[in-house]
Write a protein that holds these residues in place. Structure first.
Motif, PDB file in Angstrom:
ATOM      1  N   GLU A   1      -2.060  -2.388 -34.995  1.00  0.00           N
ATOM      2  CA  GLU A   1      -2.439  -3.781 -35.248  1.00  0.00           C
ATOM      3  C   GLU A   1      -1.253  -4.723 -35.146  1.00  0.00           C
ATOM      4  O   GLU A   1      -1.417  -5.916 -34.889  1.00  0.00           O
ATOM      5  N   GLY A   2      -0.031  -4.205 -35.370  1.00  0.00           N
ATOM      6  CA  GLY A   2       1.145  -5.069 -35.390  1.00  0.00           C
ATOM      7  C   GLY A   2       1.202  -5.920 -36.644  1.00  0.00           C
ATOM      8  O   GLY A   2       0.397  -5.779 -37.566  1.00  0.00           O
TER       9      GLY A   2
ATOM     10  N   LEU B   1       1.464   7.641 -28.915  1.00  0.00           N
ATOM     11  CA  LEU B   1       0.288   7.091 -28.251  1.00  0.00           C
ATOM     12  C   LEU B   1      -0.317   5.995 -29.128  1.00  0.00           C
ATOM     13  O   LEU B   1      -0.749   6.253 -30.248  1.00  0.00           O
ATOM     14  N   LEU B   2      -0.348   4.777 -28.587  1.00  0.00           N
ATOM     15  CA  LEU B   2      -0.889   3.634 -29.329  1.00  0.00           C
ATOM     16  C   LEU B   2      -2.137   3.112 -28.644  1.00  0.00           C
ATOM     17  O   LEU B   2      -2.187   2.988 -27.418  1.00  0.00           O
ATOM     18  N   GLU B   3      -3.140   2.809 -29.449  1.00  0.00           N
ATOM     19  CA  GLU B   3      -4.285   2.052 -28.949  1.00  0.00           C
ATOM     20  C   GLU B   3      -4.291   0.697 -29.641  1.00  0.00           C
ATOM     21  O   GLU B   3      -3.950   0.582 -30.816  1.00  0.00           O
ATOM     22  N   PHE B   4      -4.670  -0.341 -28.899  1.00  0.00           N
ATOM     23  CA  PHE B   4      -4.730  -1.689 -29.448  1.00  0.00           C
ATOM     24  C   PHE B   4      -6.166  -2.036 -29.827  1.00  0.00           C
ATOM     25  O   PHE B   4      -7.120  -1.447 -29.302  1.00  0.00           O
ATOM     26  N   PRO B   5      -6.349  -3.008 -30.721  1.00  0.00           N
ATOM     27  CA  PRO B   5      -7.698  -3.521 -30.956  1.00  0.00           C
ATOM     28  C   PRO B   5      -8.330  -3.941 -29.626  1.00  0.00           C
ATOM     29  O   PRO B   5      -7.639  -4.477 -28.744  1.00  0.00           O
TER      30      PRO B   5
ATOM     31  N   ILE C   1       3.806  -7.317 -30.301  1.00  0.00           N
ATOM     32  CA  ILE C   1       3.974  -6.065 -29.565  1.00  0.00           C
ATOM     33  C   ILE C   1       5.333  -5.955 -28.871  1.00  0.00           C
ATOM     34  O   ILE C   1       5.927  -4.871 -28.839  1.00  0.00           O
ATOM     35  N   LYS C   2       5.871  -7.025 -28.322  1.00  0.00           N
ATOM     36  CA  LYS C   2       7.176  -6.916 -27.664  1.00  0.00           C
ATOM     37  C   LYS C   2       8.265  -6.561 -28.664  1.00  0.00           C
ATOM     38  O   LYS C   2       9.133  -5.724 -28.379  1.00  0.00           O
ATOM     39  N   GLU C   3       8.224  -7.182 -29.833  1.00  0.00           N
ATOM     40  CA  GLU C   3       9.181  -6.832 -30.882  1.00  0.00           C
ATOM     41  C   GLU C   3       8.951  -5.399 -31.363  1.00  0.00           C
ATOM     42  O   GLU C   3       9.907  -4.661 -31.628  1.00  0.00           O
ATOM     43  N   ASP C   4       7.680  -4.994 -31.443  1.00  0.00           N
ATOM     44  CA  ASP C   4       7.366  -3.631 -31.855  1.00  0.00           C
ATOM     45  C   ASP C   4       7.919  -2.612 -30.871  1.00  0.00           C
ATOM     46  O   ASP C   4       8.479  -1.580 -31.269  1.00  0.00           O
TER      47      ASP C   4
ATOM     48  N   LEU D   1      -0.345  -6.697 -19.286  1.00  0.00           N
ATOM     49  CA  LEU D   1       0.025  -5.285 -19.221  1.00  0.00           C
ATOM     50  C   LEU D   1       1.324  -5.126 -18.448  1.00  0.00           C
ATOM     51  O   LEU D   1       2.221  -4.382 -18.871  1.00  0.00           O
ATOM     52  N   TYR D   2       1.429  -5.804 -17.334  1.00  0.00           N
ATOM     53  CA  TYR D   2       2.642  -5.733 -16.514  1.00  0.00           C
ATOM     54  C   TYR D   2       3.879  -6.061 -17.346  1.00  0.00           C
ATOM     55  O   TYR D   2       4.901  -5.380 -17.263  1.00  0.00           O
ATOM     56  N   ALA D   3       3.780  -7.079 -18.189  1.00  0.00           N
ATOM     57  CA  ALA D   3       4.922  -7.483 -19.015  1.00  0.00           C
ATOM     58  C   ALA D   3       5.328  -6.367 -19.974  1.00  0.00           C
ATOM     59  O   ALA D   3       6.524  -6.139 -20.199  1.00  0.00           O
ATOM     60  N   LEU D   4       4.370  -5.639 -20.533  1.00  0.00           N
ATOM     61  CA  LEU D   4       4.700  -4.555 -21.464  1.00  0.00           C
ATOM     62  C   LEU D   4       5.290  -3.353 -20.736  1.00  0.00           C
ATOM     63  O   LEU D   4       6.181  -2.673 -21.264  1.00  0.00           O
TER      64      LEU D   4
END
Length: 257
Positions: A84-85, A106-110, A118-121, A150-153
């Motif tokens: 959730e962050g 392995l992470l799933e997002f809402p 997410i970037k800080e995470d 997605l590309y950014a992550l």
């Protein structure tokens, strides 16, 4: 083959409800040539709570049964962590079980939103020696609507894992379109079953690999299989050269070659 995402453990999430189905799922996986399964029960996704010690005990019990049944499948510990962050790090990662006890999480997002932090995470994960694998990005609504997110992550160091049933069209046409476009763009690093049962969400990993080889040639499917082996060995996954799409373009408006 190695299946890096499978809900094979019983009585802990929306996977099998009893051990018999668990064993039958393993037999079905073995028939496709799968020899190692990373068990990834949901964690911190209500109402499921599966900390490492619980997962380890279920894995030990499965492997004892598999040996008695002479199954050619080994299960190792993993987890699908619902991320959730926006939470203090120590509390947020309480109970985190990595894939195969490696440095990969392995992470799933809402479904409808990407965590704002997410970037800080991702940076915090890296600082702690962990590498993030994003589960089923082709089914995450923000990535469907704005693929550049997605590309950014991925540019931040995350990896993406595609679901076999998405390639085969069992999650619907829109998701299938997304899945194939992500694969063609070189944005996918792993292919996994995300199997939950034998009827509604069975293991289609073998069929998806065969379909991908027919549509894309051998290069990408071989990359995904080698990456699964690298993950188990805790080695760095290989990436394809990134291809960008114009921000705001919807996947289902992109004509596949």
């Amino acid at each position: 083959m190695i299946d890096t995402h499978c809900h094979v453990l019983p009585m802990c999430d929306d996977g099998p409800a009893e051990w018999q189905t668990c064993i039958e799922m393993a037999e079905h996986a073995a028939a496709q040539g799968i020899r190692t399964i990373i068990a990834t029960p949901h964690h911190r996704r209500a109402p499921y709570n599966n900390p490492p010690e619980k997962i380890r005990e279920l894995v030990r019990r499965f492997n004892r049964m598999a040996e008695q049944e002479k199954l050619a499948v080994t299960v190792v510990e993993g987890q699908e962590f619902h991320w959730e962050g926006n939470a203090p790090w120590q509390r947020a990662v309480e109970g985190l079980q990595t894939l195969g006890s490696t440095g990969y999480a392995l992470l799933e997002f809402p479904h409808r939103r990407t965590p704002a932090s997410i970037k800080e995470d991702l940076a915090t994960f890296r600082a702690r020696g962990l590498r993030v694998v994003i589960a089923h990005p082709e089914r995450h609504l923000p990535f469907i609507r704005e693929p550049h997110k997605l590309y950014a992550l991925l540019r931040e160091g995350a990896y993406a894992q595609l679901t076999a049933s998405s390639l085969t069209g069992h999650h619907g046409k829109a998701v299938q379109q997304v899945a194939w476009t992500m694969a063609r763009n070189g944005w996918i690093h792993l292919l996994a079953s995300d199997a939950h049962d034998l009827v509604y969400r069975p293991n289609r990993l073998g069929a998806a690999y065969a379909l991908a080889a027919g549509e894309l040639g051998d290069r990408l499917p071989e990359l995904w299989q080698r990456n699964a082996e690298r993950l188990i060995q805790d080695e760095e996954l290989h990436r394809e050269e990134f291809v960008t799409r114009r921000a705001g373009v919807r996947w289902w408006n992109i004509r596949l070659p």
